[in-house]
Design an enzyme around this catalytic site. Structure first.
Site, PDB file in Angstrom:
ATOM      1  N   SER A  22     -83.815  81.225  16.096  1.00 44.90           N
ATOM      2  CA  SER A  22     -85.272  81.339  16.030  1.00 44.90           C
ATOM      3  C   SER A  22     -85.675  81.689  14.610  1.00 44.90           C
ATOM      4  O   SER A  22     -84.988  82.445  13.918  1.00 44.90           O
ATOM      5  CB  SER A  22     -85.760  82.424  16.996  1.00 44.90           C
ATOM      6  OG  SER A  22     -87.098  82.772  16.739  1.00 44.90           O
TER       7      SER A  22
ATOM      8  N   ARG B 119     -98.037  32.268  27.864  1.00 44.84           N
ATOM      9  CA  ARG B 119     -97.745  33.224  26.781  1.00 44.84           C
ATOM     10  C   ARG B 119     -98.919  34.193  26.751  1.00 44.84           C
ATOM     11  O   ARG B 119    -100.073  33.766  26.725  1.00 44.84           O
ATOM     12  CB  ARG B 119     -97.630  32.510  25.424  1.00 44.84           C
ATOM     13  CG  ARG B 119     -96.484  31.507  25.297  1.00 44.84           C
ATOM     14  CD  ARG B 119     -95.242  32.132  24.694  1.00 44.84           C
ATOM     15  NE  ARG B 119     -95.501  32.804  23.434  1.00 44.84           N
ATOM     16  CZ  ARG B 119     -95.656  32.184  22.253  1.00 44.84           C
ATOM     17  NH1 ARG B 119     -95.621  30.878  22.190  1.00 44.84           N
ATOM     18  NH2 ARG B 119     -95.876  32.884  21.175  1.00 44.84           N
TER      19      ARG B 119
END
Length: 580
Positions: A364, A403
């Site tokens: 930490s 498409r």
């Protein structure tokens, strides 16, 4: 900076911009080679395109910027690749195909290469978890439901469950990896342009021959013309198509009738028949379904798949997005499966629980005493991101026409991010499994926290025959409340609530019934059965270490054998059944 779960992983390297660019180039080169294999392009052109298709020769950033004008990076890449191959090979770059063919194929290549590094990490994770499950087959611990103590279980069974999910993820990803297909459909999924180019002939198809030979005349025939030599002559030949230009080569007997004429021709010709060029072959897909691939487009599709480590699809899938949806779903499942492993580690490693620990956890910035479960944290973060990414791919299934506009484009980034999250999670999970610390004494302490209440279910079964089911349940409800309110054990509360119980059960029997270590049911047997699934049984770490010591003394230098299960009967079952 903001994606530590995948930073530095093999999956990140396999999915970076350079990797994507190389996959695009590989797709283009493979298509030219496939056409050459069917006589639709010169071998020299295929070699030139393959030689030029190296990512380090192109500007990734420049391509990305130029991609905005056409909506995808293939358009500027084709222009650059065409310039790079030289004038002779230039006509064969991207010939007959469309941008989506190349980009879809490239993304499947990227996925294949990423999964090829993800799957070994999943296997590594599963093997480590198998070792831990075998070691803790009989280690009792509290089972928790809705955050509360429920009934006892074993840590081995919990770990076997983690491993089962990892194997499920590996199975799904392996199946997806095997099915990843090439994409080839041309402008609208009909493959029409390839036959059109083959039939048109013309200067774009020309390639000089390489040996002596002559040919002259005008004629028609139903066979083929092969260019096997170099010579001079003039004429035209109508077979599979029309050939004009200097005719170098020898006409196959019975395939073209020579005659007088004037013009130019070549010795590079596709084989006979409209839409049927080159030797007839069956594609893997066609062969599997008993359909010979006599159509040019189908045979080209099969040849294209052979050039790449990808499967041959039954149809062009421009708007049939099953491959992408399956890939996204499998990746999201894998992230979630690993997330379950991580979620349990995060809970069990809390300071007030401390039943497991992440070996080599992170520190930490503000609290020096902390050792954070960083790997589990990163895996859990990936598990929360993956479903949303997969949902984008699933929504793209609703793609319009032949498409689509937008649906296809929306897939690219989620596909890459899912592969990265899956790869990063798998790598972190392997490290987490390898370094996992287990504290059985804490598990034993926690079993006693409820003073026997954790085995109240057992009392229901034991007292039912003595008191009747309804009376036994009423007694247990009252005794459980009394034990909690007064801080006494469950057996003491039962005796106070029902003094006659002393005549039915001895005090020793009551204490035995409240012992949580005697109420783990089939957990050990379930663990054994779970460990029979997979690439093979495993040894415990102690047995593995013993084997290594023996090998060091007997045959140093030979790699140690794989781990095997610590239960002889289990090993025999695996060998006999071959279960996976």
């Amino acid at each position: 900076m903001l994606a530590p779960v995948r930073t530095g992983s093999a999956a990140e390297s396999a999915t970076g911009d350079t990797a994507v660019l190389q996959a695009l180039l590989d797709a283009e080169a493979a298509l030219t080679r496939a056409q050459a294999s069917l006589g639709l392009a010169p071998a020299k052109a295929a070699s030139a395109v393959t030689e030029a298709a190296r990512a380090d020769r192109f500007d990734v950033r420049g391509l990305a910027l130029r991609a905005r004008s056409g909506g995808n990076p293939v358009i500027p890449l084709v222009a650059d690749l065409t310039d790079a191959v030289g004038p002779d090979a230039a006509p064969y770059v991207h010939r007959g195909t469309t941008s989506q063919d190349v980009l879809d194929t490239a993304l499947m290549l990227v996925a294949a290469r990423a999964l090829d590094v993800v799957l070994p990490d999943l296997d590594r994770t599963a093997r480590e978890l198998a070792v831990t499950a075998a070691e803790h087959r009989d280690t009792p611990m509290p089972g928790r439901t809705l955050t509360q103590h429920a009934v006892p279980t074993t840590f081995g069974l919990k770990v076997a469950g983690w491993r089962s999910l990892v194997l499920d993820a590996a199975d799904r990803l392996s199946a997806v990896r095997a099915a990843l297909p090439v994409q080839l459909g041309g402008a609208a999924g009909t493959l029409a342009a390839f036959a059109a180019y083959a039939e048109s002939g013309g200067e774009a198809d020309a390639e000089p021959g390489n040996g002596p030979g002559t040919g002259s005349g005008t004629g028609t025939g139903s066979g083929s013309r092969t260019g096997t030599g170099t010579g001079t002559g003039s004429g035209t030949a109508d077979g599979a198509g029309t050939d004009t230009g200097t005719d170098t080569g020898t006409a196959d007997a019975g395939t073209a009738d020579a005659g007088a004429g004037d013009g130019t021709g070549d010795g590079f010709r596709p084989s006979t028949g409209p839409g049927s060029h080159g030797p007839e072959r069956e594609s893997p897909y066609g062969a599997a379904h008993g359909v010979p691939a006599t159509d040019l487009g189908l045979r080209l599709l099969a040849a294209y798949a052979r050039e790449l480590p990808l499967a041959e699809p039954p149809l062009p899938w421009h708007t049939l997005r099953t491959p992408v949806a399956d890939l996204g779903s499998a990746c999201a499942f894998a992230c979630g499966a690993l997330g379950k492993f991580a979620a349990d580690v995060l809970v069990l490693s809390r300071s007030e629980i401390g039943e497991v620990g992440e070996g080599g956890g992170g520190g930490s910035s503000a609290m020096p005493h902390k050792t954070n479960p960083v790997r589990a944290t990163l895996i859990a973060a990936a598990a929360r991101q993956a479903p949303a990414l997969a949902s984008t791919l699933l929504s793209s299934l609703a793609a319009e026409d032949e498409r689509p506009a937008g649906a296809w484009h929306a897939e690219w980034q989620p596909v890459r991010e899912l592969l990265r999250l899956t790869g990063g999670s798998a790598h972190s999970a392997a490290e987490l499994a390898e370094g996992l610390q287990v504290f059985p004494y804490r598990m034993h302490e926690h079993l006693a926290l409820t003073e026997g209440l954790i085995v109240s279910e057992r009392f229901t079964a034991a007292l039912g025959p003595l008191l009747g089911r309804a009376r036994a349940r009423k007694l247990l409800d009252a005794a459980s409340r009394k034990a909690v309110d007064e801080g006494i054990t469950l057996d003491e509360a039962l005796e106070e609530e029902e003094p006659a119980l002393r005549e039915m059960l001895s005090r020793e029997r009551l204490r035995d019934l409240t012992d949580p270590t005697h109420y783990t049911g089939s957990a050990p047997a379930l663990t054994d059965r779970a460990l029979r699934r997979g690439p093979g049984p495993v040894r415990t770490r102690a047995e593995d270490g013993q084997e290594k010591r023996q090998q060091n003394g007997q045959d140093a230098g030979r790699p140690p054998a794989g781990r095997r299960a610590g239960h002889a009967a289990e090993e025999e079952t695996v060998r006999d059944t071959g279960e996976r």
